[in-house]
Design a protein around this motif. Sequence first.
Motif, PDB file in Angstrom:
ATOM      1  N   GLU A   1      -0.043   7.851   6.265  1.00 31.30           N
ATOM      2  CA  GLU A   1      -0.938   7.227   7.238  1.00 31.30           C
ATOM      3  C   GLU A   1      -0.187   6.220   8.110  1.00 31.30           C
ATOM      4  O   GLU A   1      -0.459   6.098   9.302  1.00 31.30           O
ATOM      5  CB  GLU A   1      -2.090   6.532   6.496  1.00 31.30           C
ATOM      6  CG  GLU A   1      -3.138   5.889   7.389  1.00 31.30           C
ATOM      7  CD  GLU A   1      -4.008   6.903   8.117  1.00 31.30           C
ATOM      8  OE1 GLU A   1      -4.679   6.489   9.101  1.00 31.30           O
ATOM      9  OE2 GLU A   1      -4.032   8.086   7.718  1.00 31.30           O
ATOM     10  N   LYS A   2       0.765   5.517   7.521  1.00 31.49           N
ATOM     11  CA  LYS A   2       1.488   4.454   8.232  1.00 31.49           C
ATOM     12  C   LYS A   2       2.271   4.976   9.433  1.00 31.49           C
ATOM     13  O   LYS A   2       2.439   4.274  10.430  1.00 31.49           O
ATOM     14  CB  LYS A   2       2.440   3.747   7.262  1.00 31.49           C
ATOM     15  CG  LYS A   2       3.117   2.511   7.823  1.00 31.49           C
ATOM     16  CD  LYS A   2       2.128   1.405   8.100  1.00 31.49           C
ATOM     17  CE  LYS A   2       2.808   0.151   8.616  1.00 31.49           C
ATOM     18  NZ  LYS A   2       1.834  -0.930   8.924  1.00 31.49           N
TER      19      LYS A   2
ATOM     20  N   SER B   1      -1.005   6.657   1.724  1.00 28.98           N
ATOM     21  CA  SER B   1      -0.876   5.487   2.608  1.00 28.98           C
ATOM     22  C   SER B   1       0.440   5.531   3.387  1.00 28.98           C
ATOM     23  O   SER B   1       0.512   5.090   4.533  1.00 28.98           O
ATOM     24  CB  SER B   1      -0.946   4.198   1.791  1.00 28.98           C
ATOM     25  OG  SER B   1      -2.214   4.033   1.220  1.00 28.98           O
TER      26      SER B   1
ATOM     27  N   LYS C   1      -2.117   7.620  -4.125  1.00 31.52           N
ATOM     28  CA  LYS C   1      -2.675   6.681  -3.148  1.00 31.52           C
ATOM     29  C   LYS C   1      -1.554   6.068  -2.309  1.00 31.52           C
ATOM     30  O   LYS C   1      -1.676   5.928  -1.098  1.00 31.52           O
ATOM     31  CB  LYS C   1      -3.467   5.573  -3.855  1.00 31.52           C
ATOM     32  CG  LYS C   1      -4.851   5.976  -4.326  1.00 31.52           C
ATOM     33  CD  LYS C   1      -5.561   4.786  -4.959  1.00 31.52           C
ATOM     34  CE  LYS C   1      -6.941   5.187  -5.483  1.00 31.52           C
ATOM     35  NZ  LYS C   1      -7.606   4.029  -6.152  1.00 31.52           N
TER      36      LYS C   1
ATOM     37  N   GLU D   1       0.811  -1.222   0.000  1.00 36.47           N
ATOM     38  CA  GLU D   1       0.000   0.000   0.000  1.00 36.47           C
ATOM     39  C   GLU D   1       0.842   1.268   0.000  1.00 36.47           C
ATOM     40  O   GLU D   1       0.347   2.352  -0.315  1.00 36.47           O
ATOM     41  CB  GLU D   1      -0.943  -0.006   1.207  1.00 36.47           C
ATOM     42  CG  GLU D   1      -1.996  -1.111   1.143  1.00 36.47           C
ATOM     43  CD  GLU D   1      -2.915  -1.092   2.350  1.00 36.47           C
ATOM     44  OE1 GLU D   1      -2.644  -0.306   3.289  1.00 36.47           O
ATOM     45  OE2 GLU D   1      -3.891  -1.847   2.351  1.00 36.47           O
ATOM     46  N   ASN D   2       2.122   1.164   0.397  1.00 38.59           N
ATOM     47  CA  ASN D   2       2.980   2.350   0.421  1.00 38.59           C
ATOM     48  C   ASN D   2       4.338   2.119  -0.250  1.00 38.59           C
ATOM     49  O   ASN D   2       5.228   2.957  -0.150  1.00 38.59           O
ATOM     50  CB  ASN D   2       3.181   2.854   1.858  1.00 38.59           C
ATOM     51  CG  ASN D   2       3.784   1.795   2.771  1.00 38.59           C
ATOM     52  OD1 ASN D   2       4.559   0.952   2.341  1.00 38.59           O
ATOM     53  ND2 ASN D   2       3.410   1.846   4.043  1.00 38.59           N
TER      54      ASN D   2
END
Length: 451
Positions: free
Chosen positions: A358-359, A355, A351, A320-321
């Motif tokens: 966010e992590k 992410s 995106k 996701e990252n």
Amino acid sequence: MKVVFTTMFRETKGGGIGRVAHEIAPAFAFKHETLFIYPGWKTILKKRGKLTRLEIQSEEKNEIAIPILSSKNIKKIFEELKSFSPEIIHAQDLGPLSFLIQMWARKNKIPFVYTSHVLPTKIAGFGAQEISGNLGKILENKLAKKYFINFFENCEAVIALNKNAEKDILKFGYTGKIFLIPNGRDLSLYKNKKIKNCQAKANKILLFVGYLTRRKNQKFLIETMKYLPKNYVLKLAGPAIDEKYLVYLRNYCQKYKLNNVEFLGKVPYLDVSKLLLETDIFVSASKMEVQSLAIIEALASGTPVIGLSNETVDELVNIENGFVFSKNASPKEFAKKVKEICSLPREEYLKLSDSAREKVKELDWVKIVNRTAEKYKEIITDKLSHQTYQSKNISFEDFRSVTKFFSKLKINKEPYFNDLNVIILALTTLLASNFCSLFEEANSLIRKIRD
């Protein structure tokens, strides 16, 4: 709460360990009375707001500073500790200052905590061998291991940065309390969002930030460039611990005509966020990283990370990252993934970027300070802080052996320690909990003789 922090590194030295040490003290001082003891060019006390800094005169070679533990300096340390009257002491490394202050804590029944920024079963692998082969041998010697075990045993608790670090601490043999608390960062430095379309950019920028060392494996990243178009640029930001390795990397680039590899040298910390803003992918091939500040900062800036599996990459990076490769992945596979992410449409790349942020959103210093303070309260009220510790007998042979090791340690063919520091370092390494008592008894005897 009144907290003492200690480190063996001067400001701007010691890589991630030194940076965390010099950030956590002022971060705590926003709310708590804080005393920070660390090496300086001269012994001096500075106070500003709730933060008191005690710099101890030290000798420095490369990244390491060895404090001059004269009777005058030791007395100054003990006097300031007594005057400050800490509720808890927190060491960021296993250096002589931390050890000396740990012994003061033992004698005065003050809880002592240590954050393990390295894997204790692999201490020599974190740069020591590249600074000096002899230093690596010293750290792997039985006497050094006794010292490390003694240091751990005299802690009320040890802080592990993640679960991989916790496993290694348990493997090392530590049976006391372990708290999982990650490193903190000033996330406000990375709040600017990427606005450029990676896919449409003429040059794709890959970045690595950190020491140039064999452990961090920059050769793999350079090899990856052989499989990428010339408009892909690899920037390596960081000084070399071993100049021979830097020469080797430069020669490798010259041999394969890799003119798209840039060696930036040491970059001021505040400039790293600017570098990240123009970076498309942060790349890492490090063989061992307990918790890389550079990867945290890359994610905080919204930069996708591609890396070979290690403690930090496994903890923080996912599809996701970015992407995680196994340790035995090839540079060609690595390059293919780099091209794939750089070719993503802007919406898909952003995106990954969102992410990434966010992590690591919980790793801001404000939140880490609060988490740490809560654990301090638990430690302070724990009955372990009221237990007494029996001193350990050290033989003359042990003292003579470790003195011999320190005497032989050389860097660039020059002795690393002078004769005085050899003796002082050996003493502070081996006298354990008898040190404070010995020092005070010696001073008392001197005063009686003078009177």
